[in-house]
Design a protein around this motif. Sequence first.
Motif, PDB file in Angstrom:
ATOM      1  N   THR A  34      44.721 -39.427  14.054  1.00 32.52           N
ATOM      2  CA  THR A  34      45.825 -38.520  13.735  1.00 32.52           C
ATOM      3  C   THR A  34      46.510 -38.018  14.999  1.00 32.52           C
ATOM      4  O   THR A  34      47.731 -37.858  15.037  1.00 32.52           O
ATOM      5  CB  THR A  34      45.311 -37.322  12.915  1.00 32.52           C
ATOM      6  N   ASP A  35      45.731 -37.784  16.036  1.00 29.11           N
ATOM      7  CA  ASP A  35      46.286 -37.240  17.276  1.00 29.11           C
ATOM      8  C   ASP A  35      47.055 -38.254  18.111  1.00 29.11           C
ATOM      9  O   ASP A  35      47.891 -37.867  18.934  1.00 29.11           O
ATOM     10  CB  ASP A  35      45.157 -36.637  18.130  1.00 29.11           C
ATOM     11  N   VAL A  36      46.784 -39.548  17.929  1.00 32.03           N
ATOM     12  CA  VAL A  36      47.432 -40.535  18.812  1.00 32.03           C
ATOM     13  C   VAL A  36      48.487 -41.391  18.104  1.00 32.03           C
ATOM     14  O   VAL A  36      49.360 -41.956  18.761  1.00 32.03           O
ATOM     15  CB  VAL A  36      46.394 -41.478  19.458  1.00 32.03           C
ATOM     16  N   LEU A  37      48.424 -41.491  16.786  1.00 34.94           N
ATOM     17  CA  LEU A  37      49.353 -42.385  16.093  1.00 34.94           C
ATOM     18  C   LEU A  37      50.743 -41.775  15.948  1.00 34.94           C
ATOM     19  O   LEU A  37      50.897 -40.573  15.732  1.00 34.94           O
ATOM     20  CB  LEU A  37      48.812 -42.737  14.706  1.00 34.94           C
ATOM     21  N   THR A  38      51.747 -42.622  16.077  1.00 37.88           N
ATOM     22  CA  THR A  38      53.133 -42.244  15.803  1.00 37.88           C
ATOM     23  C   THR A  38      53.747 -43.330  14.928  1.00 37.88           C
ATOM     24  O   THR A  38      53.153 -44.391  14.714  1.00 37.88           O
ATOM     25  CB  THR A  38      53.955 -42.118  17.098  1.00 37.88           C
ATOM     26  N   TYR A  78      45.682 -45.817   5.811  1.00 39.63           N
ATOM     27  CA  TYR A  78      47.092 -45.702   5.455  1.00 39.63           C
ATOM     28  C   TYR A  78      47.814 -44.803   6.456  1.00 39.63           C
ATOM     29  O   TYR A  78      47.354 -43.696   6.755  1.00 39.63           O
ATOM     30  CB  TYR A  78      47.248 -45.099   4.065  1.00 39.63           C
ATOM     31  N   VAL A  79      48.945 -45.289   6.946  1.00 42.27           N
ATOM     32  CA  VAL A  79      49.836 -44.479   7.771  1.00 42.27           C
ATOM     33  C   VAL A  79      51.023 -44.134   6.885  1.00 42.27           C
ATOM     34  O   VAL A  79      51.833 -45.002   6.540  1.00 42.27           O
ATOM     35  CB  VAL A  79      50.300 -45.255   9.025  1.00 42.27           C
ATOM     36  N   ASN A  80      51.126 -42.882   6.484  1.00 41.37           N
ATOM     37  CA  ASN A  80      52.137 -42.459   5.516  1.00 41.37           C
ATOM     38  C   ASN A  80      53.371 -41.910   6.226  1.00 41.37           C
ATOM     39  O   ASN A  80      53.249 -41.178   7.212  1.00 41.37           O
ATOM     40  CB  ASN A  80      51.540 -41.400   4.587  1.00 41.37           C
ATOM     41  N   TYR A  81      54.536 -42.254   5.721  1.00 44.64           N
ATOM     42  CA  TYR A  81      55.766 -41.850   6.386  1.00 44.64           C
ATOM     43  C   TYR A  81      56.839 -41.472   5.371  1.00 44.64           C
ATOM     44  O   TYR A  81      56.774 -41.829   4.187  1.00 44.64           O
ATOM     45  CB  TYR A  81      56.287 -42.979   7.275  1.00 44.64           C
ATOM     46  N   ASP A 113      55.970 -45.203  15.769  1.00 38.35           N
ATOM     47  CA  ASP A 113      56.327 -46.341  16.623  1.00 38.35           C
ATOM     48  C   ASP A 113      55.125 -47.119  17.156  1.00 38.35           C
ATOM     49  O   ASP A 113      55.234 -48.323  17.408  1.00 38.35           O
ATOM     50  CB  ASP A 113      57.170 -45.863  17.811  1.00 38.35           C
ATOM     51  N   ASN A 114      53.983 -46.448  17.314  1.00 38.84           N
ATOM     52  CA  ASN A 114      52.874 -47.132  17.982  1.00 38.84           C
ATOM     53  C   ASN A 114      51.701 -47.506  17.080  1.00 38.84           C
ATOM     54  O   ASN A 114      50.721 -48.085  17.546  1.00 38.84           O
ATOM     55  CB  ASN A 114      52.348 -46.262  19.136  1.00 38.84           C
ATOM     56  N   HIS A 115      51.764 -47.159  15.787  1.00 38.72           N
ATOM     57  CA  HIS A 115      50.580 -47.307  14.933  1.00 38.72           C
ATOM     58  C   HIS A 115      50.048 -48.737  14.886  1.00 38.72           C
ATOM     59  O   HIS A 115      48.830 -48.965  14.920  1.00 38.72           O
ATOM     60  CB  HIS A 115      50.861 -46.797  13.515  1.00 38.72           C
ATOM     61  N   ARG A 116      50.929 -49.715  14.864  1.00 44.01           N
ATOM     62  CA  ARG A 116      50.437 -51.084  14.720  1.00 44.01           C
ATOM     63  C   ARG A 116      49.696 -51.547  15.974  1.00 44.01           C
ATOM     64  O   ARG A 116      48.605 -52.123  15.880  1.00 44.01           O
ATOM     65  CB  ARG A 116      51.582 -52.041  14.395  1.00 44.01           C
ATOM     66  N   SER A 117      50.267 -51.279  17.127  1.00 44.81           N
ATOM     67  CA  SER A 117      49.608 -51.726  18.360  1.00 44.81           C
ATOM     68  C   SER A 117      48.285 -50.994  18.572  1.00 44.81           C
ATOM     69  O   SER A 117      47.282 -51.601  18.961  1.00 44.81           O
ATOM     70  CB  SER A 117      50.528 -51.500  19.565  1.00 44.81           C
ATOM     71  N   VAL A 118      48.250 -49.691  18.273  1.00 41.45           N
ATOM     72  CA  VAL A 118      47.024 -48.909  18.454  1.00 41.45           C
ATOM     73  C   VAL A 118      45.936 -49.380  17.497  1.00 41.45           C
ATOM     74  O   VAL A 118      44.788 -49.620  17.891  1.00 41.45           O
ATOM     75  CB  VAL A 118      47.303 -47.402  18.240  1.00 41.45           C
ATOM     76  N   LEU A 119      46.289 -49.535  16.230  1.00 42.28           N
ATOM     77  CA  LEU A 119      45.277 -49.874  15.226  1.00 42.28           C
ATOM     78  C   LEU A 119      44.775 -51.311  15.373  1.00 42.28           C
ATOM     79  O   LEU A 119      43.586 -51.577  15.177  1.00 42.28           O
ATOM     80  CB  LEU A 119      45.839 -49.644  13.822  1.00 42.28           C
ATOM     81  N   GLU A 120      45.661 -52.235  15.698  1.00 41.41           N
ATOM     82  CA  GLU A 120      45.210 -53.617  15.863  1.00 41.41           C
ATOM     83  C   GLU A 120      44.290 -53.760  17.076  1.00 41.41           C
ATOM     84  O   GLU A 120      43.360 -54.560  17.061  1.00 41.41           O
ATOM     85  CB  GLU A 120      46.411 -54.554  15.955  1.00 41.41           C
ATOM     86  N   LYS A 121      44.523 -52.964  18.118  1.00 39.53           N
ATOM     87  CA  LYS A 121      43.616 -52.984  19.264  1.00 39.53           C
ATOM     88  C   LYS A 121      42.229 -52.469  18.884  1.00 39.53           C
ATOM     89  O   LYS A 121      41.222 -52.843  19.479  1.00 39.53           O
ATOM     90  CB  LYS A 121      44.186 -52.134  20.405  1.00 39.53           C
ATOM     91  N   LYS A 122      42.187 -51.618  17.866  1.00 40.69           N
ATOM     92  CA  LYS A 122      40.922 -51.074  17.404  1.00 40.69           C
ATOM     93  C   LYS A 122      40.264 -51.962  16.340  1.00 40.69           C
ATOM     94  O   LYS A 122      39.232 -51.606  15.769  1.00 40.69           O
ATOM     95  CB  LYS A 122      41.137 -49.666  16.846  1.00 40.69           C
ATOM     96  N   GLY A 123      40.891 -53.115  16.037  1.00 39.80           N
ATOM     97  CA  GLY A 123      40.301 -54.058  15.096  1.00 39.80           C
ATOM     98  C   GLY A 123      40.764 -53.923  13.667  1.00 39.80           C
ATOM     99  O   GLY A 123      40.274 -54.642  12.779  1.00 39.80           O
ATOM    100  N   TYR A 163      52.177 -47.660   5.615  1.00 45.00           N
ATOM    101  CA  TYR A 163      51.729 -48.875   6.275  1.00 45.00           C
ATOM    102  C   TYR A 163      50.234 -48.980   5.986  1.00 45.00           C
ATOM    103  O   TYR A 163      49.481 -48.039   6.270  1.00 45.00           O
ATOM    104  CB  TYR A 163      51.985 -48.813   7.782  1.00 45.00           C
ATOM    105  N   VAL A 164      49.827 -50.106   5.418  1.00 45.45           N
ATOM    106  CA  VAL A 164      48.448 -50.249   4.959  1.00 45.45           C
ATOM    107  C   VAL A 164      47.682 -51.188   5.882  1.00 45.45           C
ATOM    108  O   VAL A 164      48.143 -52.286   6.189  1.00 45.45           O
ATOM    109  CB  VAL A 164      48.403 -50.786   3.513  1.00 45.45           C
ATOM    110  N   TYR A 165      46.510 -50.736   6.315  1.00 47.85           N
ATOM    111  CA  TYR A 165      45.637 -51.524   7.173  1.00 47.85           C
ATOM    112  C   TYR A 165      44.263 -51.648   6.526  1.00 47.85           C
ATOM    113  O   TYR A 165      43.858 -50.802   5.726  1.00 47.85           O
ATOM    114  CB  TYR A 165      45.459 -50.844   8.537  1.00 47.85           C
ATOM    115  N   LYS A 166      43.553 -52.695   6.913  1.00 46.26           N
ATOM    116  CA  LYS A 166      42.189 -52.883   6.444  1.00 46.26           C
ATOM    117  C   LYS A 166      41.250 -52.801   7.632  1.00 46.26           C
ATOM    118  O   LYS A 166      41.401 -53.528   8.615  1.00 46.26           O
ATOM    119  CB  LYS A 166      42.053 -54.243   5.754  1.00 46.26           C
ATOM    120  N   LYS A 167      40.266 -51.904   7.527  1.00 49.34           N
ATOM    121  CA  LYS A 167      39.251 -51.824   8.564  1.00 49.34           C
ATOM    122  C   LYS A 167      38.157 -52.846   8.291  1.00 49.34           C
ATOM    123  O   LYS A 167      37.668 -53.502   9.194  1.00 49.34           O
ATOM    124  CB  LYS A 167      38.661 -50.420   8.639  1.00 49.34           C
TER     125      LYS A 167
END
Length: 311
Positions: free
Chosen positions: A45-49, A85-88, A51-61, A74-78
């Motif tokens: 929550t503190d780092v995602l925006t 979910y990144v809600n906007y 603009d950056n959610h995809r690059s941050v989350l994909e780096k985390k797997g 935006y829906v991701y699978k861990k």
Amino acid sequence: MKPLKYIILFYFLVAFAPKSQAQNMDNITALLTEGYTIEELHGLTDVLTIDNHRSVLEKKGFKFEKNDTESGSYVYKKNDYVSFYVNYEKGKLTSVHFKSSPQKFYKAIAEIKDNSKFTYSSEKASGTGKLIYYKYSGHSMSTNDNYYRVTMWPKEESTTSSSSTTTPTVSPALAPTAIETYYSAKEIADAMNANIGWANINFSKPTYEFEVKGSMDMDKRSIRFISKSNVLYVQMNIPRNGECDYGLKEVKAKWTGQAGGGSGIYDQYYFTFEYPYSCGGIDYKNIYVTFKTKPSFTKAGIEAWIRKNAY
């Protein structure tokens, strides 16, 4: 040699195990699969925006699945048991949440019990479960055991007054009731069907009145809400009546902007959805549906969802 012997035996048992044993192996896999923690949610929550959610989350797997424009997520699978979910809304990140299997959900929220870092705020019913709000590390967050979801909202920025030397801190606001309690079209359709008071085409006489509300009876005038591809629809059965148009009708639930009630002696409110209908030389206009007010099903909450998804 003994370790090799045991490894070979293990794979032999798995390969030739009957279905019940194979299912047990699946259960063991589920048990060992990584879940998530509240602290992990807090960190994201503190780092995602926006603009950056995809690059941050994909780096985390995390694996990107889709941009669900209907729900604004935006829906991701861990992994197979945990989704993120990144809600906007209107180009701005509004909240994030984990949704998981019950096992992973209860494991994540176990750290809340008797933990002074979590401050209880309030709770309300959500389906057959509870939606509970907390404060944690300056954030508003909630747990929902009806949908096995843990949500956190970003901190709101402090505001500075030019006439004051102090900078007041704005408390994090809770997300609109409907967005959290009724996240999908199916969830809100089920809630609407359970709380319909009456429903007509046309507000004043002459009206086309529905006899069955919230379910379908093909022998009677029936109306209910359904969802298709996470879009809310109004479904109606209009029995044959002379030369009138009849049969099963489905239209997207498009709000006209008309609404009313919400308090008073009747404790009901109504919304109006677009639908023209002619029968016996009479032109009817719009579907009027009243709903019974409940703490978890308020006019303000439902209107927040409708404005975003059915307007």
